[in-house]
Design an enzyme around this catalytic site. Structure first.
Site, mmCIF file in Angstrom:
data_model
loop_
_atom_site.group_PDB
_atom_site.id
_atom_site.type_symbol
_atom_site.label_atom_id
_atom_site.label_comp_id
_atom_site.label_asym_id
_atom_site.label_seq_id
_atom_site.Cartn_x
_atom_site.Cartn_y
_atom_site.Cartn_z
ATOM 1 N N LYS A 154 0.839 -1.211 0.000
ATOM 2 C CA LYS A 154 0.000 0.000 0.000
ATOM 3 C C LYS A 154 0.868 1.253 0.000
ATOM 4 O O LYS A 154 2.070 1.185 0.318
ATOM 5 C CB LYS A 154 -0.888 -0.016 1.238
ATOM 6 C CG LYS A 154 -0.088 -0.021 2.536
ATOM 7 C CD LYS A 154 -0.943 -0.222 3.756
ATOM 8 C CE LYS A 154 -0.078 -0.326 4.997
ATOM 9 N NZ LYS A 154 -0.867 -0.532 6.206
ATOM 10 N N TYR A 173 16.406 30.175 5.936
ATOM 11 C CA TYR A 173 15.299 31.054 6.341
ATOM 12 C C TYR A 173 15.352 31.291 7.843
ATOM 13 O O TYR A 173 15.641 30.372 8.618
ATOM 14 C CB TYR A 173 13.958 30.413 5.967
ATOM 15 C CG TYR A 173 13.671 30.459 4.487
ATOM 16 C CD1 TYR A 173 13.311 31.664 3.872
ATOM 17 C CD2 TYR A 173 13.764 29.309 3.712
ATOM 18 C CE1 TYR A 173 13.039 31.708 2.510
ATOM 19 C CE2 TYR A 173 13.487 29.350 2.357
ATOM 20 C CZ TYR A 173 13.132 30.549 1.754
ATOM 21 O OH TYR A 173 12.862 30.586 0.421
ATOM 22 N N MET A 222 12.870 24.317 0.771
ATOM 23 C CA MET A 222 12.095 23.422 -0.085
ATOM 24 C C MET A 222 13.002 22.604 -1.014
ATOM 25 O O MET A 222 12.784 21.412 -1.230
ATOM 26 C CB MET A 222 11.100 24.224 -0.927
ATOM 27 C CG MET A 222 10.157 23.369 -1.749
ATOM 28 S SD MET A 222 9.092 24.326 -2.831
ATOM 29 C CE MET A 222 8.036 25.140 -1.653
ATOM 30 N N ARG A 282 -10.407 1.602 13.827
ATOM 31 C CA ARG A 282 -10.579 2.324 12.566
ATOM 32 C C ARG A 282 -11.406 1.529 11.567
ATOM 33 O O ARG A 282 -11.922 2.083 10.594
ATOM 34 C CB ARG A 282 -9.213 2.653 11.952
ATOM 35 C CG ARG A 282 -8.421 1.417 11.579
ATOM 36 C CD ARG A 282 -7.012 1.687 11.085
ATOM 37 N NE ARG A 282 -6.431 0.474 10.531
ATOM 38 C CZ ARG A 282 -5.176 0.373 10.133
ATOM 39 N NH1 ARG A 282 -4.367 1.403 10.219
ATOM 40 N NH2 ARG A 282 -4.728 -0.772 9.635
#
Ligand SMILES: *Cc1c(COP(=O)(O)O)cnc(C)c1O
Length: 347
Positions: A3, A234, A283, A105
């Site tokens: 999966k 940053y 990024m 779940r």
């Protein structure tokens, strides 16, 4: 379990490799979470069983039948929808029932197995093939195995309360263990196991350590000497304390290198040495302090996860530093990061 694109590694390639590597008869089925994943696996040429482990949106049942998938069902409505999809497809479709022993779940309630078991039998009769029954552990990788033992007990009780298979029909296959369960739960003899993370190099709370499977690497694209006071990234959160040598790596959070890694002592390996990541991860790039490595030049390959000579950064180390789990680190690797498969493609 393949999966989530085989935990981010590339479902088609991983499934083909597993099918080839496993001895004849050892591979019962591939496990996916959604019909779309099953369709992809079919498109790749896999003709064996595919189990879809998560509950489906009602609109997906016909697609599941078209792709010849085996569904895992958690309530009577789902059994009915699957039977109706089978009628439309003109075939008796197969399914496994999930028993909820604490995961919460999905799954039929473990303590009401006599009730729903009879109803599932009734709905399935002449319309569907009830091929298996399973539960899912929530804590099999925790040091304390008592919650898992309790789940096993509940599962056994549910199994005992289920109606027997009709005469002449094959025995339903019973399964429970994920990687951790398969490695750590003793004394239970069920039919199948469903390993995921351990196949992909993540630890599963067991003594047995996985082989490293995944490496994450990036090239150094810029190397510079910087004077004291120079800031990195940053927020300018890192300031060079003296004359330092910085290298810019062509990998950032847009590739799945998590921002949380740098402030948590994250590092890279270069020429077999560990160097710290400094400042915030951007990024597209991140910065490593190469001050102790004057010989490193642009073009050198840095390892963010994996081995370089004697040094290693494990998948689980990175996950722990980021305050997450290996599963999330792997599935968080984005499509921009090319997947190279060894031995043919990796360098
Ligand atoms: C993901 C999953 C597994 C595999 O779990 P791992 O911890 O990765 O081994 C097994 N069974 C089900 C139902 C799952 O959803």
């Amino acid at each position: 379990m393949v999966k989530a694109d085989a935990y981010g590694l590339g479902m088609e390639r991983v499934a083909a490799a597993l099918a080839q590597a496993l001895p004849e008869g050892a591979l019962f089925a591939f496990g996916v979470a959604a019909v779309a994943e099953g369709e992809r696996l079919r498109a790749s040429g896999w003709t064996g069983r595919i189990l879809v482990f998560s509950p489906l949106p009602p609109s997906d049942y016909d697609r599941g039948a078209d792709a010849d998938l085996t569904l895992c069902l958690s309530d009577i409505d789902a059994v009915e929808l699957w039977a109706e999809a089978g009628t439309r497809a003109g075939r008796q479709l197969g399914f496994h029932t999930e028993v909820d022993t604490g995961i919460g779940r999905a799954g039929f309630a473990w303590h009401q197995a006599a009730l729903w078991g009879a109803e599932v039998m009734r709905r399935a009769a002449g319309r569907l093939r009830w091929e298996g029954c399973f539960t899912h552990f929530h804590s099999a990788d925790e040091p304390d195995l008592r919650p898992t033992e309790l789940q096993c007990e509940r599962f056994e009780q549910a199994l005992a309360a289920l109606p027997a298979e009709p005469a002449g029909e094959p025995r339903r296959l019973i399964h429970a263990a994920n990687s951790a369960g398969a490695l750590r739960v003793r004394g239970r003899r069920w039919d199948l196991v469903r390993p995921g993370i351990f196949l992909y190099g993540g630890t599963a709370g067991a003594e047995l350590q996985p082989e490293p499977v995944v490496s994450v690497r990036a090239q150094l694209v810029l190397v510079r000497e910087v004077p004291p006071g120079t800031t990195a990234g940053y927020g300018a959160t890192y300031v060079a304390g003296g004359l330092e040598r910085w290298g810019t790596l062509a990998i950032g959070y847009g590739d799945g290198l998590r921002r949380a890694l740098a402030p948590a002592g994250g590092s890279a390996l270069l020429l077999g040495r560990r160097v710290p990541l400094v400042g915030r991860i951007s990024m597209d790039v991140s910065v490593a302090d190469l001050t102790g490595l004057p010989e490193v030049e642009a073009g050198e390959v840095a390892t963010l996860i994996g081995n370089d000579a004697e040094e290693e950064i494990t998948l689980d180390e990175v996950a722990a530093r980021c305050g997450t789990i290996s599963y999330e680190v792997l599935t968080g690797l984005t499509a921009r990061l090319p997947r190279l498969y060894s031995p043919a493609e990796a360098t």
